[in-house]
Design a protein around this motif. Structure first.
Motif, PDB file in Angstrom:
ATOM      1  N   GLU A  50       0.810  -1.222   0.000  1.00  0.00           N
ATOM      2  CA  GLU A  50       0.000   0.000   0.000  1.00  0.00           C
ATOM      3  C   GLU A  50       0.849   1.280   0.000  1.00  0.00           C
ATOM      4  O   GLU A  50       0.654   2.153  -0.857  1.00  0.00           O
ATOM      5  CB  GLU A  50      -0.965  -0.007   1.186  1.00  0.00           C
ATOM      6  N   PRO A  51       1.829   1.420   0.901  1.00  0.00           N
ATOM      7  CA  PRO A  51       2.488   2.729   0.991  1.00  0.00           C
ATOM      8  C   PRO A  51       3.587   2.981  -0.029  1.00  0.00           C
ATOM      9  O   PRO A  51       3.822   4.137  -0.395  1.00  0.00           O
ATOM     10  CB  PRO A  51       3.069   2.731   2.409  1.00  0.00           C
ATOM     11  N   LEU A  52       4.279   1.947  -0.502  1.00  0.00           N
ATOM     12  CA  LEU A  52       5.466   2.197  -1.323  1.00  0.00           C
ATOM     13  C   LEU A  52       5.151   2.851  -2.674  1.00  0.00           C
ATOM     14  O   LEU A  52       5.839   3.812  -3.061  1.00  0.00           O
ATOM     15  CB  LEU A  52       6.257   0.902  -1.512  1.00  0.00           C
ATOM     16  N   PRO A  53       4.130   2.397  -3.427  1.00  0.00           N
ATOM     17  CA  PRO A  53       3.819   3.104  -4.679  1.00  0.00           C
ATOM     18  C   PRO A  53       3.471   4.577  -4.446  1.00  0.00           C
ATOM     19  O   PRO A  53       3.890   5.451  -5.215  1.00  0.00           O
ATOM     20  CB  PRO A  53       2.621   2.322  -5.231  1.00  0.00           C
ATOM     21  N   ARG A  54       2.734   4.828  -3.392  1.00  0.00           N
ATOM     22  CA  ARG A  54       2.363   6.220  -3.087  1.00  0.00           C
ATOM     23  C   ARG A  54       3.600   7.041  -2.730  1.00  0.00           C
ATOM     24  O   ARG A  54       3.757   8.180  -3.189  1.00  0.00           O
ATOM     25  CB  ARG A  54       1.362   6.230  -1.931  1.00  0.00           C
ATOM     26  N   MET A  55       4.492   6.475  -1.937  1.00  0.00           N
ATOM     27  CA  MET A  55       5.677   7.212  -1.530  1.00  0.00           C
ATOM     28  C   MET A  55       6.615   7.457  -2.723  1.00  0.00           C
ATOM     29  O   MET A  55       7.234   8.510  -2.828  1.00  0.00           O
ATOM     30  CB  MET A  55       6.413   6.456  -0.413  1.00  0.00           C
ATOM     31  N   LEU A  56       6.715   6.481  -3.624  1.00  0.00           N
ATOM     32  CA  LEU A  56       7.526   6.676  -4.826  1.00  0.00           C
ATOM     33  C   LEU A  56       6.947   7.792  -5.700  1.00  0.00           C
ATOM     34  O   LEU A  56       7.680   8.520  -6.363  1.00  0.00           O
ATOM     35  CB  LEU A  56       7.622   5.379  -5.618  1.00  0.00           C
ATOM     36  N   GLN A  57       5.637   7.915  -5.696  1.00  0.00           N
ATOM     37  CA  GLN A  57       4.975   8.960  -6.466  1.00  0.00           C
ATOM     38  C   GLN A  57       5.199  10.338  -5.841  1.00  0.00           C
ATOM     39  O   GLN A  57       5.423  11.326  -6.560  1.00  0.00           O
ATOM     40  CB  GLN A  57       3.470   8.679  -6.533  1.00  0.00           C
ATOM     41  N   GLU A  58       5.201  10.382  -4.517  1.00  0.00           N
ATOM     42  CA  GLU A  58       5.214  11.666  -3.825  1.00  0.00           C
ATOM     43  C   GLU A  58       6.601  12.131  -3.384  1.00  0.00           C
ATOM     44  O   GLU A  58       6.811  13.334  -3.195  1.00  0.00           O
ATOM     45  CB  GLU A  58       4.305  11.585  -2.586  1.00  0.00           C
ATOM     46  N   ARG A  59       7.538  11.199  -3.210  1.00  0.00           N
ATOM     47  CA  ARG A  59       8.819  11.564  -2.627  1.00  0.00           C
ATOM     48  C   ARG A  59       9.970  11.265  -3.574  1.00  0.00           C
ATOM     49  O   ARG A  59       9.869  10.434  -4.475  1.00  0.00           O
ATOM     50  CB  ARG A  59       9.021  10.835  -1.292  1.00  0.00           C
ATOM     51  N   ASP A  60      11.075  11.928  -3.319  1.00  0.00           N
ATOM     52  CA  ASP A  60      12.258  11.791  -4.169  1.00  0.00           C
ATOM     53  C   ASP A  60      13.199  10.748  -3.572  1.00  0.00           C
ATOM     54  O   ASP A  60      13.989  11.052  -2.683  1.00  0.00           O
ATOM     55  CB  ASP A  60      12.967  13.142  -4.289  1.00  0.00           C
ATOM     56  N   PHE A  61      13.106   9.518  -4.043  1.00  0.00           N
ATOM     57  CA  PHE A  61      14.065   8.478  -3.677  1.00  0.00           C
ATOM     58  C   PHE A  61      14.034   7.386  -4.730  1.00  0.00           C
ATOM     59  O   PHE A  61      13.115   7.301  -5.545  1.00  0.00           O
ATOM     60  CB  PHE A  61      13.794   7.909  -2.285  1.00  0.00           C
ATOM     61  N   GLN A  62      15.070   6.550  -4.739  1.00  0.00           N
ATOM     62  CA  GLN A  62      15.161   5.428  -5.656  1.00  0.00           C
ATOM     63  C   GLN A  62      15.188   4.126  -4.882  1.00  0.00           C
ATOM     64  O   GLN A  62      15.465   4.113  -3.673  1.00  0.00           O
ATOM     65  CB  GLN A  62      16.424   5.559  -6.526  1.00  0.00           C
TER      66      GLN A  62
END
Length: 223
Positions: A50-62
């Motif tokens: 649940e959280p990882l796709p959203r965080m990849l969309q919203e935050r700057d990290f690889q």
């Protein structure tokens, strides 16, 4: 190779090399999260759905992932790579050499285990100055101390409850702290100073057994 005296310079060299291997663009100030694991339920990857796709969309990290296992986890990481080609690379399988590259080149190492009797990757990560984000369980709880920015103590980020919200909180704490360079440098040096070698640990065992058996105090025991 790098050490506590120049952790950032060495980390950046390893990070660039790793990203070249994973065919991801190198961005010096973008944090890289690494995963090296068997992709099974024990390792807690359900928490990422649940959280990882959203965080990849919203935050700057690889994100660099090395592992294989259950199809649902492989499909998940493959899907992330498809949707975030500039941010995510999933290498299905295992390579000891590549595992060490992930440990050395990543800024953050993710271990959200459901349970973990011992765990080795978090200790490898600490030695490489790669800050672990772990769940408070088993050997992870024994070897990673949650970072306190006020005192400057701690070696990583620890969440207690086995929930997506708990994982997202801990990973967000790590990403936020990465942007505070003085704190991140302190964290790296704390982590790299950890010593889990037998030459140190055997003394703890001897003193513990001595207390249990009512033997002389630790000052009188030769280790």
């Amino acid at each position: 190779q790098y050490g506590r005296r120049a952790p950032v310079t060495g980390k950046n060299k390893n990070k660039k090399f790793l990203l070249d291997q994973f065919r991801l663009p190198y961005q010096e100030r973008t944090p890289l999260v690494g995963i090296v694991s068997r992709l099974v339920a024990q390792k807690g990857f359900d928490l990422l759905f649940e959280p990882l796709p959203r965080m990849l969309q919203e935050r700057d990290f690889q994100l660099a992932v090395l592992g294989s296992g259950e199809h649902r986890y492989q499909d998940f990481f493959r899907s992330l790579q498809t949707h975030f080609p500039e941010k995510v690379c999933f290498y299905r399988g295992y390579s000891d050499q590549l595992a060490h590259w992930v440990e050395a080149g990543s800024d953050i190492f993710l271990m959200p285990s459901r349970y973990e009797p011992c765990g080795l990757n978090q200790m490898y990560s600490l030695k490489y100055g790669t800050i672990p984000v772990v769940r408070k369980t088993g050997g992870l709880a024994d070897t990673v101390e949650h970072y306190d920015p006020k005192s400057g103590t701690g070696t990583g980020f620890v969440f207690e409850h086995f929930t997506p919200e708990g994982l997202a909180w801990a990973l967000s704490q790590a990403l936020d702290t990465y942007g505070r360079r003085k704190h991140w440098l302190k964290l790296m040096r704390n982590a790299m100073a950890c010593d889990f070698s037998w030459s140190l640990q055997v003394g703890h065992y001897i003193r513990l057994y001595a207390r249990l058996l009512g033997l002389p105090s630790e000052q009188e025991i030769r280790v």
